[in-house]
Design an enzyme around this catalytic site. Sequence first.
Site, PDB file in Angstrom:
ATOM      1  N   SER A 129       0.876  -1.191  -0.115  1.00 39.87           N
ATOM      2  CA  SER A 129      -0.042   0.312   0.156  1.00 39.87           C
ATOM      3  C   SER A 129       0.636   0.826  -0.002  1.00 39.87           C
ATOM      4  CB  SER A 129      -0.712  -0.037   1.115  1.00 39.87           C
ATOM      5  OG  SER A 129      -1.771  -0.868   0.870  1.00 39.87           O
ATOM      6  N   GLN A 130       0.104   2.121  -0.807  1.00 39.64           N
ATOM      7  CA  GLN A 130       0.714   4.041  -0.731  1.00 39.64           C
ATOM      8  C   GLN A 130       1.359   4.052   1.175  1.00 39.64           C
ATOM      9  OE1 GLN A 130      -2.472   6.028  -1.982  1.00 39.64           O
ATOM     10  NE2 GLN A 130      -1.475   8.292  -1.721  1.00 39.64           N
TER      11      GLN A 130
END
Length: 188
Positions: A33-34
Amino acid sequence: MTKVPREKFVPAELRSSAYEDRPLPIGYGQTISQPFLVDFMTEQLRPKATDRVLEIGTGSGYQAAVLSELVAEVYSIEIVRPLAQRAEALLSELGYGNVHVKAGDGYHGWPEHAPFDAIIVTAAPDHVPAPLVEQLKEGGRMIIPVGESTAQDLYLLEKRGGQIKQTAVSPVRFVPLTREREEKPADQ
Ligand code: SAH
């Protein structure tokens, strides 16, 4: 997050992009994930040093490592066995001894270690899995993306007096929560 070497959790050829604020592929059609989202979701859980936290969707192991710095124990479940094995090996190599990884379908949670102070789900189901609600401690918090692949909302669930308060926090886009095939009854 500044303590966790994110470059170790991304494929070697993407190492130079490890600190960009975007998700990156980690193989098997999955992504890490970011960073902004890892930070945001972690904050929503309001983790305490004594907490025992369940994560669904180990992926690279990065989110588990971030939690490991903040809480007592992290239990993390990953459905893609090679990803679970890789994350487990990396986390132990980096000394994250309080992270426990298992390969399996996180829909069912991890009843042997329940209840949990907090639960973080990093793949999107189309409904909140009942076993996860059950395994949340009284006073506990769960952060979970729910919806179809094109339109999901991130929800915060809080359990108080046995009741669940569910608040939509933000629109998001996660990989879908996949399910292990149910065992078919044996044919005669
Ligand atoms: N938290 C991860 C990113 C997760 S991507 C990180 O920090 O890198 C979402 C992950 O959820 C994928 O690896 C996917 O394989 C896994 N997943 C999907 N369905 C699942 C399920 N039912 N149980 C456990 N893991 C699941």
